[in-house]
Design a protein around this motif. Structure first.
Motif, mmCIF file in Angstrom:
data_model
loop_
_atom_site.group_PDB
_atom_site.id
_atom_site.type_symbol
_atom_site.label_atom_id
_atom_site.label_comp_id
_atom_site.label_asym_id
_atom_site.label_seq_id
_atom_site.Cartn_x
_atom_site.Cartn_y
_atom_site.Cartn_z
ATOM 1 N N VAL A 109 1.828 13.172 -8.739
ATOM 2 C CA VAL A 109 1.756 14.556 -8.407
ATOM 3 C C VAL A 109 2.977 15.598 -8.451
ATOM 4 C CG1 VAL A 109 0.982 15.972 -6.520
ATOM 5 C CG2 VAL A 109 -0.354 13.681 -7.003
ATOM 6 N N SER A 110 3.814 15.273 -8.013
ATOM 7 C CA SER A 110 5.052 15.928 -7.937
ATOM 8 C C SER A 110 5.608 16.131 -9.214
ATOM 9 C CB SER A 110 6.111 15.516 -7.206
ATOM 10 O OG SER A 110 5.706 15.457 -5.883
ATOM 11 N N ALA A 135 0.941 -1.242 0.065
ATOM 12 C CA ALA A 135 0.005 0.026 0.061
ATOM 13 C C ALA A 135 0.914 1.198 0.017
ATOM 14 C CB ALA A 135 -0.873 -0.089 1.136
ATOM 15 N N LEU A 136 1.941 1.291 0.753
ATOM 16 C CA LEU A 136 2.812 2.161 1.004
ATOM 17 C C LEU A 136 3.516 2.687 -0.613
ATOM 18 C CD1 LEU A 136 3.914 4.143 2.957
ATOM 19 C CD2 LEU A 136 5.979 2.717 3.118
ATOM 20 N N ALA A 170 1.688 7.431 -6.661
ATOM 21 C CA ALA A 170 0.598 8.300 -6.639
ATOM 22 C C ALA A 170 1.591 9.687 -6.352
ATOM 23 C CB ALA A 170 -0.492 8.201 -5.945
ATOM 24 N N ALA A 171 2.395 9.903 -5.544
ATOM 25 C CA ALA A 171 2.908 10.984 -4.860
ATOM 26 C C ALA A 171 3.819 11.544 -5.925
ATOM 27 C CB ALA A 171 3.555 10.781 -3.586
ATOM 28 N N ARG A 217 2.151 1.720 -3.409
ATOM 29 C CA ARG A 217 1.182 2.510 -4.280
ATOM 30 C C ARG A 217 1.166 4.035 -3.881
ATOM 31 N NH1 ARG A 217 -2.257 -1.701 -3.387
ATOM 32 N NH2 ARG A 217 -3.081 -0.405 -1.621
ATOM 33 N N ASP A 218 1.120 4.333 -2.807
ATOM 34 C CA ASP A 218 1.070 5.690 -2.519
ATOM 35 C C ASP A 218 2.272 6.664 -2.938
ATOM 36 O OD1 ASP A 218 -1.233 5.588 -1.422
ATOM 37 O OD2 ASP A 218 -0.751 5.811 0.607
ATOM 38 N N LYS A 219 3.415 5.955 -2.710
ATOM 39 C CA LYS A 219 4.548 6.443 -3.240
ATOM 40 C C LYS A 219 4.594 7.001 -4.882
ATOM 41 C CE LYS A 219 9.695 6.125 -3.108
ATOM 42 N NZ LYS A 219 10.801 5.220 -2.679
#
Lengths: 524, 378
Positions: B375-376, B364-365, B371-372, B367-369
């Motif tokens: 965004v950046s 899960a972590l 996505a982050a 996946r978020d990375k």
């Protein structure tokens, strides 16, 4: 619901609230955190927590008849259903099994005739047909035989709704933030499904933070603030800005804060955060860039569940995190609390009793422990065997006594066990412990949670003093916007785990409301 | 896209790899067992008969573990309680000198209410220790062992009037270390005993195991079975849906304890002697090890896991002393090895379970990375 009033320990959270939902209507309910939305729903569903805290005043009518709902099951049998914010689905079951959970169709067999109902065989075909019918009513293309695990989040939300409408005689359906986790197209689909439901005569109560959504689908909108209904409007008579302002409301007086020798400015960065993600359950951070300037008080605000609490926890390394964090130009490894502490960061956790304090140890030990661990303070040097250095009881005692005096901690003395202290005084012990580290950057999470009103302003004053007198940089996370507006220099608002904007404290209420609802794009 | 167009041979290869990975544990033990068989060059008839015999007498106990796993209680080390109930009943039957099938039947009937009571007691306690059921049930087993010893070491002959020089210690208080179960020995095994070209089958014992499998499969298809699964996946969700979670869990423990009591009676009628103070002690460990060898996990166990596991675990049990003797001239090494295997398997399974849970968080972590990073903008 008529004249509903509810007090928690003398604290009035709902004050003569009137709310009505007509059959076939979508009624929007909006309000900030702590405005009383969940308490109102708990009353509607007869949650045990309401009874345990002394019940409520007021009346609840359903279909024109007064009802006394004593348990969620009773609410269910009266035809009141709820679609929860967090999914109430079993990942290992398929769609049908989830929709029919505990309402399975069964048929008798030889054993059940002797040993009771629970040994009846599951009758799969009718279960499947019911599930199919419920899904079709939502106008959806989901295979009713698919396992729930691995489904897109949007579909899970629909399965949850299908379960509610499969219950016979559903009359009122409450949606708690149904679109919070959905993508835009999923949300649109979901709102379409809501309209189909109301067309069949079901009343819908829609609780949401997304103001544009209520404006789009609701027939009427009720705004709740500080436990009172401040307005009920039809969407045509109102606007996004007006709703946001109604939601946040209060005018805050700021002033009275002492001046600083040198005002903080962007040229002097103390902390730089890039692409921070934090895996904190319920408060996930999904990529945040943030600069903190030396000497300022930076506020972090936002609605519950959008990741504001996760930021400080991620920077301190208390939850698994990724991204770049640098303090005074030095890189910190995410997920290493010790490194963060050694770099001069200190943290007052929102979970005071769980993470912040050793409840059964004395005041003085609580204050000294972290500094002992991280900096070797309060230890008598033992050059031969550093690992066996003894505690310097005298230094600990004198530090504790100084702190008790300076922070005005009400206690019987430095040896008292922390558990017996009031919330405000426990918070002060946490502050003292952070001070023992002599940090130059202090992260404070929900410093006033669970503290009575008088102690709240004391804690806030203390933070201002630390900032002005000791030049400590402070990052304060709080659910209470008013607090942030009172003492912060800048307020960063998060939405959906990302930064939604940074506002000055004197920005208009509507702007705060819009930013927290994710409506306003990053301006700075 | 590229994945679906890969040549058929490659796809088959990856399918095979998938099957191997999914069944890594049983396959590993199969390999170990076969290696042992080859190394010892055992008489195949002896090996087969011994395996059938052990499968018959042990599978009942292993099967008794399945329902608590389904209901989310993990591995029920508390089946030791059931085993004690079974032994208490056998001691009574031996004292009254009721022979054969009627003795066996009486023992089964006697141990049932005792096991139901103990299961209810254990279920109540496990409901207060949600999330820590396995360690709690293990300690509960140790505790009840103390009660068991109190009863049969001190109360028998004093508070419980019993005069039986053959069973009691010479001073007339407390049971002897070993009890002879000659009266009911093989009463089930040899009632119908087929010998077919060198192989022998204790037909009824095997049938009892098969019947239990059928009952478990039937249960899985009932409302109760559905409730077990629901509670096992998420107690909170089940509770909100109106399932009485605590009651369902207690039922699961009662069923498990009772089946274990019957299982222990069946086990001991095959062995023929009762080790008064030790027979029950390792029942939980060995049954759990067998289940895990069959590829079960703390959260998922099937009838097939239980049967395959019993077979493989006991194959190793039979082979290892001989292998030790043959390879190192030391049967003790094999003996050591099989104890090592039993505990090692449990440790590995529990470790794997914790590791897999952690992997979920890390995924899960990641996946978020991702996505982050999007965004950046990099």
């Amino acid at each position: 619901m008529r004249g509903v009033t509810k007090e928690f320990h003398g604290n009035r959270v709902l004050n003569r609230v009137n709310l009505d939902v007509r059959p076939g209507e979508i009624h929007g309910l909006v309000g900030e955190n702590g405005a009383g939305k969940s308490t109102l729903m708990n009353i509607l569903f007869g949650m045990p927590v309401i009874r345990e805290t002394g019940g409520f005043q007021g009346e609840v009518f359903l279909g024109g008849q007064q009802v006394h709902v004593k348990s969620p099951f009773e609410a269910m049998s009266l035809g009141v259903g709820m679609v929860h914010q967090e999914f109430m689905l079993l990942p290992g079951f398929n769609v049908t099994e989830n929709i029919k959970l505990n309402r399975e169709a069964t048929r008798p067999n030889l054993v059940s005739r002797l040993a009771g109902e629970r040994l009846r065989t599951l009758d799969v075909p009718p279960m499947r047909a019911d599930a199919r019918a419920a899904i079709d009513r939502l106008g959806l293309e989901i295979d009713e035989w698919l396992p729930v695990a691995g489904m897109p989040v949007g579909h899970m939300q629909f399965v949850e709704i299908a379960r509610e409408i499969d219950k016979t005689g559903i009359r009122l359906l409450v949606f708690d933030e149904p679109t919070a986790v959905l993508t835009e197209s999923e949300a649109a689909q979901m709102l379409g499904a809501l309209k189909r439901l109301t067309a069949a005569g079901v009343g819908v109560l829609l609780i949401t933070h997304r103001l544009e959504e209520v404006l789009e689908v609701a027939d009427r909108i009720t705004v709740l603030r500080d436990g009172e209904v401040v307005a009920t409007r039809a969407p045509a008579e109102t606007s996004l800005e007006q709703l946001a302002e109604l939601m946040v409301g209060r005018k805050v007086e700021r002033g009275g804060l002492p001046a600083r020798a040198r005002e903080p400015g962007p040229e002097d960065r103390i902390l730089q955060v890039r692409r921070l993600t934090v895996q904190m359950p319920g408060e996930r951070v999904r990529g945040i860039d943030l600069d903190v300037y030396r000497g300022e008080i930076l506020g972090i605000g936002g609605l519950a569940g959008h990741g504001k609490v996760g930021i400080a926890n991620g920077i301190m390394g208390l939850y698994p995190a990724t991204g770049e964090i640098s303090k005074d130009g030095r890189q910190l490894t995410p997920g290493r609390p010790r490194e963060a502490l050694a770099a001069g960061l200190a943290f007052l956790s929102e979970d005071r009793r769980g993470v912040g304090l050793l409840l059964d140890e004395s005041l003085e030990l609580n204050m000294a422990l972290t500094a002992m661990q991280v900096k070797g303070a309060f230890l008598r040097p033992n050059p031969a065997l550093p690992a066996l250095s003894l505690r310097d009881e005298r230094a600990v005692r004198s530090f504790a006594e100084r702190m008790i005096k300076e922070l005005d901690i009400r206690c019987r003395g430095p040896e008292q066990v922390v558990r017996r202290l009031s919330g405000g005084n426990q918070q002060k012990v946490c502050v003292a412990r952070a001070l023992a580290l002599e940090p130059d950057l202090l992260l404070v999470s929900e410093p006033t949670r669970g503290i009575d009103v008088g102690a709240k302003s004391l804690v806030l004053d203390l933070l201002v003093r630390l900032n002005r007198d000791l030049g400590m940089t402070i990052i304060m996370t709080s659910s209470e916007l008013v607090e942030l507006q009172k003492i912060c220099d800048r307020i960063a608002l998060v939405y959906g785990g990302r930064l939604a904007g940074i506002l000055p404290p004197e920005a208009p209420a509507a702007e705060f409301g819009l930013t927290m609802a994710g409506k306003r794009k990053e301006a700075s | 896209m590229a994945l679906s167009r890969q040549p058929a041979a490659r796809r088959i290869q990856s399918d095979v790899l998938g099957i191997v990975r999914q069944n890594a544990v049983p396959l590993l033990f199969l390999a170990l067992g076969l290696a042992g068989v080859l190394a010892t060059g055992m008489n195949p008839y002896f090996l087969a008969n011994e395996t059938i015999n052990r499968l018959a007498r042990n599978s009942f106990l292993v099967l008794s573990l399945l329902i608590p796993v389904t209901a989310g209680l993990g591995l029920n080390f508390g089946i030791v309680l059931g085993a004690m109930a079974g032994q208490a009943a056998l001691i009574a039957v031996t004292h009254w000198r009721i022979p054969g099938l009627s003795g066996l039947g009486l023992a089964l009937a006697l141990c049932t209410p005792l096991a139901v009571g103990l299961g209810w007691f254990a279920g109540m306690i496990l409901n207060r220790a949600k999330g820590r059921e396995m360690i709690t049930s293990m300690i509960l087993g140790f505790f009840m062992n103390g009660v068991y010893q109190l009863v049969f070491l001190f109360l028998v002959g004093t508070a419980i009037p019993m005069r039986n020089p053959a069973m009691l210690l010479t001073q007339g208080v407390g049971l002897r270390n070993t009890q002879d179960l000659e009266l009911i020995r093989w009463s089930l095994d040899r009632l119908v005993y087929w010998r077919v070209s060198g192989f022998s089958f204790p037909v009824l014992t095997l049938l009892a195991g098969a019947a239990l499998c059928a009952v478990l499969m039937f249960l899985a298809r009932t409302k109760l079975g559905q409730d077990f699964r629901a509670v096992g996946q998420d107690m909170h969700v089940a509770e909100v849906a109106g399932i009485n979670v605590d009651r369902t869990r207690i039922i699961a423990v009662i069923i498990s304890t009772t089946l274990a009591a019957w299982g222990q009676v069946i086990f001991l009628q095959n062995i023929g002697t009762l080790n008064t103070y030790n027979s029950h002690e390792q029942v939980g460990m060995f049954a759990i090890a067998a289940l895990l060898v069959g590829g079960a996990t703390v959260a998922r166990a099937t009838v097939a896991n239980a049967l395959v596991g019993t077979f493989l675990f006991h194959l190793l049990f039979i082979v290892s002393p001989f292998a030790g003797q043959r390879l190192l001239g030391q049967p003790q090494v094999g003996e050591y090895f099989r104890v090592f295997v039993a505990y090692g398997v449990i440790a590995v399974a529990l470790g794997l379970h914790a590791w897999q849970k952690r992997q979920q968080v890390l995924r899960a972590l990641a996946r978020d990375k991702l996505a982050a990073a999007e965004v950046s903008g990099d």
